[in-house]
Design an enzyme around this catalytic site. Structure first.
Site, mmCIF file in Angstrom:
data_model
loop_
_atom_site.group_PDB
_atom_site.id
_atom_site.type_symbol
_atom_site.label_atom_id
_atom_site.label_comp_id
_atom_site.label_asym_id
_atom_site.label_seq_id
_atom_site.Cartn_x
_atom_site.Cartn_y
_atom_site.Cartn_z
ATOM 1 N N LYS A 171 0.842 -1.196 0.000
ATOM 2 C CA LYS A 171 0.000 0.000 0.000
ATOM 3 C C LYS A 171 0.885 1.258 0.000
ATOM 4 C CE LYS A 171 -3.796 -2.500 2.059
ATOM 5 N NZ LYS A 171 -4.489 -2.991 3.252
ATOM 6 N N ASP A 229 -11.388 2.302 3.636
ATOM 7 C CA ASP A 229 -11.672 0.874 3.441
ATOM 8 C C ASP A 229 -13.179 0.630 3.310
ATOM 9 O OD1 ASP A 229 -9.574 -0.876 3.137
ATOM 10 O OD2 ASP A 229 -9.132 -1.011 5.292
ATOM 11 N N GLN A 276 -4.992 -1.726 9.412
ATOM 12 C CA GLN A 276 -4.781 -3.049 8.821
ATOM 13 C C GLN A 276 -5.356 -4.128 9.733
ATOM 14 O OE1 GLN A 276 -3.317 -3.614 5.684
ATOM 15 N NE2 GLN A 276 -4.082 -5.669 6.058
#
Ligand code: NAP
Length: 278
Positions: free
Chosen positions: A48, A115, A92
């Protein structure tokens, strides 16, 4: 059969984002929070960061030790929510067991939830009024679009009903007027149901799960699974060698859905910046 090249499609998406950021001289920041020492998570976070670098997005990494308390993590999220140089926040997953993931995700400001896991954004996806699309399903939609396949009116089957892949995947297909069936571990006659699919999306997490007898002749097959086979090699859910000659399009693993997830994260981060500038 035509292979859907996720690397090429994702490279085109990232290039479009890079150009827009450069042309508009946008200053965009993405905070990436990782807790503990999960090796797979470390690899994802590094990928990322690389994508951010390519696109011209500043990435701020917060690597916290395994013993970080829920309170400390909430405090960090609070700070990031209030930091105007941070446009997107990504935590994460998975988090260590002593931290309540739902609580943490729910604490991220919906405008920075790149997200799209926060209940506010999930709700918006349900009603078709969304700013952010969940990255993996959005990436799958891009891949299907790249084939020129008509989605409207088609039979689509999604195997898997997780909150991060299966359910939102079904919703995005529904928004494009597909007739959608969601399968899971309690589904009866799975082979028959899958065999009706013009577009079959598998998000199960088991190597070799989708066999040729589950696939309709000429179907588009999208493999979201990321598994290790007996030799320890990365593979999807689909028995690729036996399924490939039956379908019109198929994604490989690696090089299919995986790269798209990161490209869509970049897209969401750019979108977050634009929304915050309104
Ligand atoms: P998950 O939460 O474990 O969900 C798996 C789903 O598969 C569940 O809904 C489960 O049904 C269903 N399932 C399990 N066994 C089944 C069976 N025998 N028949 C039918 N359905 C069955 O996993 P996830 O987070 O959605 O991820 C799925 C896969 O996608 C994993 O391999 C993951 O690594 C991969 N993934 C890839 C990306 C990417 O970027 N490429 C991103 C996210 C995830 P129940 O609900 O009934 O248990």
């Amino acid at each position: 059969m035509t292979l859907i090249d996720g690397k090429a499609v994702s490279a085109a998406v990232k290039e479009r984002i890079r150009k827009e950021i450069e042309e508009k001289k946008l200053k965009i920041g993405l905070a990436v929070v990782i807790v503990g020492n999960d090796q797979a998570s470390r690899v994802y976070v590094n990928n990322k960061k690389k994508a951010c670098e390519f696109c011209g997005i500043s990435s701020y990494e917060y690597a916290l030790p395994e013993e970080t308390t829920e309170f400390q993590l909430l405090k960090l999220i609070d700070d990031l929510n209030n930091d105007s140089s941070v446009n997107g926040i990504l935590v994460q997953l998975p988090l260590p067991k002593h931290i309540d993931e739902k609580k943490i995700i729910g604490y991220i400001s919906p405008e920075k939830d790149v997200d799209a896991f926060n209940a506010v954004n999930v709700g918006k996806i349900m009603i078709g009024d969304y700013a952010f699309l969940p990255c993996t399903p959005a990436g799958v939609m891009e891949l299907i679009h790249s084939t020129g396949t008509e989605i409207s009116g088609k039979e689509c089957v999604v195997i898997g009903r997780s909150n991060i892949v299966g359910k939102p995947m079904a919703m995005l297909l529904l928004h494009e007027n597909a007739t959608v069936t969601i399968c899971h571990s309690k589904t009866e006659n799975l082979r028959e149901v899958c065999g009706r699919a013009d577009i079959l999306v598998s998000a199960v997490g088991r190597a070799g799960f989708v066999t040729a007898d589950m696939v309709k002749e000429g179907a588009v097959v999208i493999d979201v699974g990321m598994n290790r086979n007996e030799e320890g090699k990365l593979c999807g859910d689909v028995d690729f060698d036996n399924v490939k000659d039956k379908c019109s399009y198929i994604t490989p693993v690696p090089g299919g859905v995986g790269p798209m997830t990161i490209a869509m994260l970049m897209e969401n981060t750019l979108r977050a910046k634009k929304l915050q500038c309104l």
